[in-house]
Design an enzyme around this catalytic site. Structure first.
Site, PDB file in Angstrom:
ATOM      1  N   HIS A   1      -1.884   0.644   6.615  1.00  0.00           N
ATOM      2  CA  HIS A   1      -2.366   1.758   7.448  1.00  0.00           C
ATOM      3  C   HIS A   1      -3.544   1.308   8.289  1.00  0.00           C
ATOM      4  O   HIS A   1      -4.099   0.227   8.059  1.00  0.00           O
ATOM      5  CB  HIS A   1      -2.783   2.922   6.554  1.00  0.00           C
ATOM      6  CG  HIS A   1      -3.751   2.486   5.505  1.00  0.00           C
ATOM      7  ND1 HIS A   1      -5.094   2.342   5.756  1.00  0.00           N
ATOM      8  CD2 HIS A   1      -3.558   2.093   4.232  1.00  0.00           C
ATOM      9  CE1 HIS A   1      -5.686   1.883   4.668  1.00  0.00           C
ATOM     10  NE2 HIS A   1      -4.784   1.714   3.722  1.00  0.00           N
TER      11      HIS A   1
ATOM     12  N   HIS B   1      -2.140   0.171  -4.209  1.00  0.00           N
ATOM     13  CA  HIS B   1      -2.635   1.491  -3.829  1.00  0.00           C
ATOM     14  C   HIS B   1      -3.213   2.277  -5.012  1.00  0.00           C
ATOM     15  O   HIS B   1      -2.550   2.444  -6.038  1.00  0.00           O
ATOM     16  CB  HIS B   1      -1.517   2.304  -3.183  1.00  0.00           C
ATOM     17  CG  HIS B   1      -1.889   3.730  -2.916  1.00  0.00           C
ATOM     18  ND1 HIS B   1      -2.725   4.089  -1.873  1.00  0.00           N
ATOM     19  CD2 HIS B   1      -1.594   4.872  -3.580  1.00  0.00           C
ATOM     20  CE1 HIS B   1      -2.896   5.405  -1.903  1.00  0.00           C
ATOM     21  NE2 HIS B   1      -2.225   5.907  -2.926  1.00  0.00           N
TER      22      HIS B   1
ATOM     23  N   GLU C   1      -7.713  -3.255   6.526  1.00  0.00           N
ATOM     24  CA  GLU C   1      -7.401  -3.948   5.272  1.00  0.00           C
ATOM     25  C   GLU C   1      -6.615  -5.237   5.526  1.00  0.00           C
ATOM     26  O   GLU C   1      -6.782  -6.223   4.801  1.00  0.00           O
ATOM     27  CB  GLU C   1      -6.653  -2.999   4.332  1.00  0.00           C
ATOM     28  CG  GLU C   1      -7.593  -1.898   3.826  1.00  0.00           C
ATOM     29  CD  GLU C   1      -6.910  -0.809   3.017  1.00  0.00           C
ATOM     30  OE1 GLU C   1      -5.687  -0.902   2.777  1.00  0.00           O
ATOM     31  OE2 GLU C   1      -7.606   0.140   2.626  1.00  0.00           O
TER      32      GLU C   1
ATOM     33  N   GLU D   1       0.121   4.383   2.388  1.00  0.00           N
ATOM     34  CA  GLU D   1      -0.098   5.295   3.518  1.00  0.00           C
ATOM     35  C   GLU D   1       0.819   5.007   4.706  1.00  0.00           C
ATOM     36  O   GLU D   1       1.039   5.859   5.553  1.00  0.00           O
ATOM     37  CB  GLU D   1      -1.558   5.223   3.974  1.00  0.00           C
ATOM     38  CG  GLU D   1      -2.560   5.798   2.978  1.00  0.00           C
ATOM     39  CD  GLU D   1      -2.981   4.812   1.893  1.00  0.00           C
ATOM     40  OE1 GLU D   1      -2.368   3.724   1.802  1.00  0.00           O
ATOM     41  OE2 GLU D   1      -3.909   5.130   1.129  1.00  0.00           O
TER      42      GLU D   1
ATOM     43  N   ASP E   1       0.872  -1.176   0.000  1.00  0.00           N
ATOM     44  CA  ASP E   1       0.000   0.000   0.000  1.00  0.00           C
ATOM     45  C   ASP E   1       0.909   1.227   0.000  1.00  0.00           C
ATOM     46  O   ASP E   1       2.044   1.142  -0.492  1.00  0.00           O
ATOM     47  CB  ASP E   1      -0.951  -0.061   1.203  1.00  0.00           C
ATOM     48  CG  ASP E   1      -2.282   0.638   0.902  1.00  0.00           C
ATOM     49  OD1 ASP E   1      -2.316   1.451  -0.023  1.00  0.00           O
ATOM     50  OD2 ASP E   1      -3.275   0.377   1.596  1.00  0.00           O
TER      51      ASP E   1
ATOM     52  N   HIS F   1      -8.304   4.475   6.504  1.00  0.00           N
ATOM     53  CA  HIS F   1      -9.483   4.141   5.707  1.00  0.00           C
ATOM     54  C   HIS F   1      -9.561   2.629   5.591  1.00  0.00           C
ATOM     55  O   HIS F   1      -8.600   1.928   5.917  1.00  0.00           O
ATOM     56  CB  HIS F   1      -9.440   4.781   4.308  1.00  0.00           C
ATOM     57  CG  HIS F   1      -8.314   4.302   3.453  1.00  0.00           C
ATOM     58  ND1 HIS F   1      -7.051   4.808   3.548  1.00  0.00           N
ATOM     59  CD2 HIS F   1      -8.257   3.340   2.510  1.00  0.00           C
ATOM     60  CE1 HIS F   1      -6.260   4.193   2.685  1.00  0.00           C
ATOM     61  NE2 HIS F   1      -6.965   3.288   2.045  1.00  0.00           N
TER      62      HIS F   1
HETATM   63 ZN   LIG Z   1      -5.194   1.154   1.774  1.00  0.00          ZN
END
Ligand SMILES: [Zn+2]
Length: 276
Positions: free
Chosen positions: A104, A60, A135, A10, A8, A116
């Site tokens: 994240h 991402h 996630e 973040e 990802d 998120h």
């Molecule tokens: Zn993500």
């Protein structure tokens, strides 16, 4: 020994704003360099530990953040969208372990930079068997299906904590402390990369201690949306049942099917976000 890296953005040290990780912004190139260095630190460390083959799935946004020629370890790069298995595209039972790099915190987590859960414009909360997950927990459904252990997780402190349930023995490398959704105290990239490298080496050396994630059967996945329209649209997908005006549920024993349904719902409800 073959490793799967789902990357990802973040959770990279130095990243605190969407402008750094979304294409088209001047800061994006800097962000991309920071991410690439972290991914390479993980590959290099894992290779030192004994891994010999790497597949990196860029997970991402438009999923074209990494450039193939910049990757260490002669890694194969899965890039671009749309991918049926999204953040887990490319995984199968031939892999010895999974690394979640630059992950994240979930939407709703306290002090989690850029938090998120898949789509911040649509998803308010996701629960698996009643527990709130991010996630890492959702992606663990695919890991469970193929019986591959998650051996390494990197990101902020919240990311490490959220991965504890699905991968208690995984090596967790914390590269920053989130102060809020758009601020963090970041380790110097060199320090972060050194830690990621060492962590990945340890993860591979201790791979025999890692178990694939397990879910109590049957597995129920609850998705709560920002607005009721999104939940209603999600009901168009077969097997999705209403729970509350903004919440739907998918129940099943095959965790891969469950994840596929989740991805379909995420993709479908994006239409309502875009229509805003
Ligand atoms: Zn993500």
């Amino acid at each position: 020994m073959k490793l799967f890296l789902s990357t990802d953005f973040e959770g990279t040290s130095g990243i605190v704003a969407w402008e750094q990780i979304i294409e088209g912004n001047p800061e994006y190139e800097q962000g991309r360099r920071l991410l690439t260095d972290e991914v390479n630190a993980v590959i290099t460390g894992a290779a030192e530990g004994g891994a010999s083959e790497f597949v990196v799935n860029d997970s991402h946004h438009y999923m074209r953040n990494l450039h193939p020629q910049d990757l260490a370890g002669n890694a194969t790069l899965i890039t671009g969208r749309h991918k049926p298995l999204y953040m887990m595209e490319g995984l199968d039972a031939s892999f010895a372990g999974i690394c979640f790099v630059s992950y994240h915190g979930s939407i709703g987590a306290e002090h989690a930079v850029l938090s998120h859960t898949y789509n911040p414009g649509a998803i308010w909360e996701v629960r698996i068997n009643g527990e709130v997950v991010g996630e890492s927990g959702i992606n663990a459904l695919v890991a469970a299906h193929y019986s591959v252990p998650i051996i390494f997780v990197s990101g902020d402190a919240v990311t490490a904590q959220e991965a504890q349930g699905i991968a208690p023995n995984a090596e967790k490398v914390v590269v920053k402390q989130s102060l809020g959704r758009f601020a963090a105290s970041n380790l110097h990239p060199k320090v972060a990369c050194e830690m990621l490298k060492e962590g990945a080496t340890r993860a591979v050396r201790n791979i025999h201690m890692m178990q694939p994630p397990q879910f109590k059967q049957p597995v129920s996945l609850d998705i709560t949306f920002l607005v009721a329209d999104m939940a209603e649209m999600a009901l168009w997908v077969r097997g999705v049942e209403p729970v509350a005006p903004r919440t739907v549920r998918i129940v099943g024993e095959n965790t891969l099917d469950l994840y596929r349904s989740f991805v379909t719902v995420v993709t479908l409800t994006r239409a309502l976000v875009d229509a805003r």
